[in-house]
Motif scaffolding. Sequence first.
Motif, PDB file in Angstrom:
ATOM      1  N   UNK A   1       0.647  -1.286  -0.237  1.00  0.00           N
ATOM      2  CA  UNK A   1       0.355  -0.091  -0.058  1.00  0.00           C
ATOM      3  C   UNK A   1       0.861   1.446   0.073  1.00  0.00           C
ATOM      4  N   UNK A   2       1.646   0.963   0.972  1.00  0.00           N
ATOM      5  CA  UNK A   2       2.744   2.273   0.504  1.00  0.00           C
ATOM      6  C   UNK A   2       3.206   2.665  -1.075  1.00  0.00           C
ATOM      7  N   UNK A   3       3.599   1.157  -1.459  1.00  0.00           N
ATOM      8  CA  UNK A   3       4.268   1.103  -2.835  1.00  0.00           C
ATOM      9  C   UNK A   3       3.243   2.092  -4.307  1.00  0.00           C
ATOM     10  N   UNK A   4       1.967   1.424  -3.231  1.00  0.00           N
ATOM     11  CA  UNK A   4       0.773   1.806  -4.129  1.00  0.00           C
ATOM     12  C   UNK A   4       0.950   3.885  -4.438  1.00  0.00           C
ATOM     13  N   UNK A   5       0.971   4.323  -2.961  1.00  0.00           N
ATOM     14  CA  UNK A   5       0.746   5.759  -2.397  1.00  0.00           C
ATOM     15  C   UNK A   5       1.901   6.584  -3.374  1.00  0.00           C
ATOM     16  N   UNK A   6       3.075   6.025  -3.141  1.00  0.00           N
ATOM     17  CA  UNK A   6       4.396   6.539  -3.726  1.00  0.00           C
ATOM     18  C   UNK A   6       4.570   6.298  -5.392  1.00  0.00           C
ATOM     19  N   UNK A   7       3.308   5.196  -5.622  1.00  0.00           N
ATOM     20  CA  UNK A   7       3.176   5.121  -7.387  1.00  0.00           C
ATOM     21  C   UNK A   7       2.749   6.205  -8.484  1.00  0.00           C
ATOM     22  N   UNK A   8       1.331   6.160  -7.618  1.00  0.00           N
ATOM     23  CA  UNK A   8       0.413   7.400  -7.760  1.00  0.00           C
ATOM     24  C   UNK A   8       0.653   9.095  -7.472  1.00  0.00           C
ATOM     25  N   UNK A   9       1.216   9.074  -6.213  1.00  0.00           N
ATOM     26  CA  UNK A   9       2.423  10.354  -6.700  1.00  0.00           C
ATOM     27  C   UNK A   9       3.452  11.048  -7.644  1.00  0.00           C
ATOM     28  N   UNK A  10       4.659   9.763  -7.757  1.00  0.00           N
ATOM     29  CA  UNK A  10       5.456   9.387  -9.104  1.00  0.00           C
ATOM     30  C   UNK A  10       4.478   9.805 -10.260  1.00  0.00           C
ATOM     31  N   UNK A  11       3.308   9.418 -10.534  1.00  0.00           N
ATOM     32  CA  UNK A  11       2.734   9.723 -11.809  1.00  0.00           C
ATOM     33  C   UNK A  11       2.040  11.485 -11.698  1.00  0.00           C
ATOM     34  N   UNK A  12       1.455  11.790 -10.621  1.00  0.00           N
ATOM     35  CA  UNK A  12       0.969  12.482 -11.076  1.00  0.00           C
ATOM     36  C   UNK A  12       1.478  13.903 -11.044  1.00  0.00           C
ATOM     37  N   UNK A  13       3.212  14.223 -10.165  1.00  0.00           N
ATOM     38  CA  UNK A  13       4.182  14.724 -11.169  1.00  0.00           C
ATOM     39  C   UNK A  13       4.064  14.997 -12.565  1.00  0.00           C
ATOM     40  N   UNK A  14       4.286  13.727 -12.590  1.00  0.00           N
ATOM     41  CA  UNK A  14       4.995  13.717 -14.502  1.00  0.00           C
ATOM     42  C   UNK A  14       3.941  13.452 -15.123  1.00  0.00           C
ATOM     43  N   UNK A  15       2.827  12.969 -15.082  1.00  0.00           N
ATOM     44  CA  UNK A  15       1.585  12.754 -15.822  1.00  0.00           C
ATOM     45  C   UNK A  15       0.325  11.916 -15.123  1.00  0.00           C
TER      46      UNK A  15
END
Length: 510
Positions: free
Chosen positions: A13-27
């Motif tokens: 679940x931590x990874x899910x948050x990190x992945x979503x935030x990483x993509x939100x900042x870029x695409x």
Amino acid sequence: MWTAQAVSIIGTWMQLVGAQWYIVERSPDLAAFVQTAMAVPMVALALPAGALADIVDRRRLLLLAQSFQVVVALAMAVLAATELLTPAFLLALTALLAVGTAANAPAWQAVSAESVPREQLSGAATLNALSVNVGRAVGPAIGGLVVALVGPAGVFFLNAASFSVAIFVAARWRGQPVSDRDRERLLEALRAGGRYIRFSRVSRRVMGWIFVFTFLSTGMWALLPLVANQRFGLGSGGYGALLGAVGVGAVIGAMLLPRLRQSVNQNRLVSVSFLIEGVCLVAMALIGPVWLAGCVLVPAGAAFIVVISSCTAVLQLSLPGWVRARGLALLLTVNQAATALGAAVFGLLGGALEAGIAIAVAGAALCVAAPGLRWLPMPDISRIDQVVSQHWAEPALVVEPSPRDGPVTVTTRYRVPAAYQGAFIEAMVLQGRSRRRTGALSHSLVQDGADPELFLEIYLVATWAEHMRQHDERMTGTDRQIEAAARAYVVGEVVTHHWFPPHAPDVDED
């Protein structure tokens, strides 16, 4: 094992948050596809993974799956830290992590069931369900904090570390060795698992209620972020606090569940939990203060854990060991499919109306569904005996068939007096389901026109190896009881024959 599972789920679940935030900042347009990348491999691969877990060494399968996840998670972390990770590549790596999860989950649940005595299986199921919900509640909050402090790459590194904990535990586990003799092939195992579920009333009933409950309760999980942001004006920290309230409720529910099972009928317990969950969701749509919303989410979390753990425990207790991983894999598939469908339906409803109204609709539907447990109750499994029972006599054959010979037709002759024939035919319906659950492709009962007291049971099995699996590992104490109930009406000798496709003998030509 519970601790390792909880750590791994928190990392996911931590990874899910990190992945979503990483993509939100870029695409930002691709952010919604993170959950899709996680869900699709789970739905597609859980059943084959369950079949694989029933026919290979589960410990090796766990170690391979978790090692694969460590490699993928480390690759994601290194690429993110070096700014080489594109959104498309992140989605691909997320899907690969989900492939590892799909391979790991059925085997892990089956191993957990094997690691405790039967009388403690309900408690083990509760702990498994609790770890999932605690991870769901705690993981996003920790993930958001780590992202704020060190960025998404830090979350990805921690996720890789969480898989390492599971590897350590799996490496120390020692289970029953898997025999290499006439091992099932993957497609055969899938078909056998599907037949078992099809002819198991307990499995079908449990999975049906799991689907209904998960589909409707997903309205809360899918729309809670919107309610937190739009109605209460909360940021990520406030949303994490609401998830924490659900987690607190899950812990309380898990602590109370053993006592509740002793004092309340299980069907009533599940029905009341449906109702509590529904009332809490409706209340979420009506209340104003955010602190009151947090209070309402506590009993919602408790009701959620009671339903999920109760249904999972019933399924685990009813499944024999030879098909347990396949049954749990199908449960996982049903759960994931209901979650995906529920998120889509209530997400669209929330967009068309308002998030709070959509949650209220889900809650009202749960309240309506609760009385249905009176007409379609949770099965009573108190009399089920799934211990292997090798009570069939060894076939008396002149020629020794090879394992792949088949199809094999098995016939058994019974003589039943006229006064008992109605009860006998009714008992043979249950015996037919037993034959189909354990490997028969078809089953029938016929009566002799010239001698009406004579009955012939006929069933077809794909191969001789499949029939010998019925003899050696698939027949249980419950199957023995079903046969005994039918044979109570039989007089005289019971005669069984095994029929094979004809092979012409070699004849020397003059």
